[in-house]
Design a protein around this motif. Structure first.
Motif, mmCIF file in Angstrom:
data_model
loop_
_atom_site.group_PDB
_atom_site.id
_atom_site.type_symbol
_atom_site.label_atom_id
_atom_site.label_comp_id
_atom_site.label_asym_id
_atom_site.label_seq_id
_atom_site.Cartn_x
_atom_site.Cartn_y
_atom_site.Cartn_z
ATOM 1 N N ARG A 177 25.645 73.743 21.246
ATOM 2 C CA ARG A 177 26.759 73.280 20.196
ATOM 3 C C ARG A 177 28.251 73.765 20.190
ATOM 4 N N GLN B 217 28.759 75.457 9.042
ATOM 5 C CA GLN B 217 28.523 74.008 8.858
ATOM 6 C C GLN B 217 28.811 73.417 7.518
ATOM 7 N N ALA C 174 35.173 71.696 17.831
ATOM 8 C CA ALA C 174 35.896 70.411 17.390
ATOM 9 C C ALA C 174 35.961 70.632 15.952
ATOM 10 N N LEU C 175 35.042 71.304 15.284
ATOM 11 C CA LEU C 175 34.880 71.624 13.848
ATOM 12 C C LEU C 175 36.110 72.509 13.273
ATOM 13 N N TRP D 242 27.054 80.279 12.414
ATOM 14 C CA TRP D 242 27.155 78.677 12.497
ATOM 15 C C TRP D 242 26.516 77.853 11.578
ATOM 16 N N ARG E 264 30.690 72.969 22.072
ATOM 17 C CA ARG E 264 31.910 71.752 21.771
ATOM 18 C C ARG E 264 32.214 71.408 20.365
ATOM 19 N N GLU E 265 30.900 71.406 19.751
ATOM 20 C CA GLU E 265 30.921 70.806 18.288
ATOM 21 C C GLU E 265 31.585 71.692 17.443
ATOM 22 N N ALA E 266 31.186 73.135 17.673
ATOM 23 C CA ALA E 266 31.845 74.177 16.818
ATOM 24 C C ALA E 266 33.327 74.116 17.114
#
Length: 233
Positions: free
Chosen positions: A190, A163, A196-197, A159, A192-194
């Motif tokens: 994290r 980023q 989405a990314l 991760w 959801r963020e992953a």
């Protein structure tokens, strides 16, 4: 996601844990919505390994649930002989009825392209409708030529590294459906963020898992364990 087709944000699941060791993980994958799963990668021993009835039955359950199965074959960055890789593919076809192959440790260098083109051709001749190249990094643009591999894994890492990933410009010339990003060591908060990314970086398939260490892929994707996450995509 507005304007996204249902093919966006699908899960490619590297299920690298034996069903006798973690039957719950296999059951969770078998119970997943097939529309959410691009494919499940079978990997008994960095390849098909020896005949194993427990593994065979568990794989059959996944197939029965309507999930496409890919057989994992290591290519050792072009050093493993063509015949050895093809033998792995044929063994998977015979034992597990795979519909595709996940070639791992695929070279990123342009010089190895003819070797991999031959492997992809042989895989299709053996009945594999889907060919995935596991580069783990962005390869020479030639690997994205139509008719070689269906899916390129252009990131495999943790991760922290994900980023700061930058995409080469050439990736913009291809559909998102051609790319896959595999991210491990993603904390649950994290997840959801992953997810989405991965979508924002135009990878039509991907996977974010909490695992780390020698085999991070022995853990289930966050999308199958975090409530409500799967329905977000």
């Amino acid at each position: 996601m507005t304007g996204a087709s249902h093919h966006d944000g699908r899960l490619l699941v590297p299920l690298y844990v034996h069903p006798a060791v973690d039957p719950a993980a296999w059951q969770a994958v078998a119970a997943a919505d097939p529309k959410r799963i691009a494919a499940v990668v079978l990997n008994l021993a960095d390849g098909p390994g020896e005949p194993d009835h427990v593994f065979t039955e568990a794989a059959e359950q996944l197939r029965g649930a309507g999930l496409p199965l890919l057989g994992y074959a290591d290519t050792d960055y072009g050093r493993r002989p063509h015949a050895a890789v093809v033998n792995d593919i044929l063994t998977y076809r015979q034992r597990h009825g795979i519909t595709g192959v996940y070639l791992d440790q695929v070279s990123t260098a342009p010089g190895a392209l003819p070797h991999y083109r031959r492997l992809a051709t042989a895989a299709r001749a053996a009945g594999c409708a889907t060919v995935v190249f596991g580069h783990g990094d962005h390869p020479d643009p030639g690997y994205a030529e139509v008719g070689i591999a269906d899916l390129l894994v252009t990131f495999e890492g943790d991760w922290a590294a994900y980023q700061s990933l930058t995409l080469p410009l050439w990736t913009g010339r291809h559909a998102a459906a051609r790319f896959c990003h595999l991210v491990y060591d993603v904390p649950a908060e994290r997840a959801r963020e992953a997810t989405a990314l991965i979508a924002a970086r135009r990878a039509g398939a991907g996977c974010a898992v909490p695992g780390s260490g020698e085999n991070p892929w022995s853990t289930l994707p966050h999308d199958l364990t975090v409530p409500g996450l799967a329905s977000q995509a």
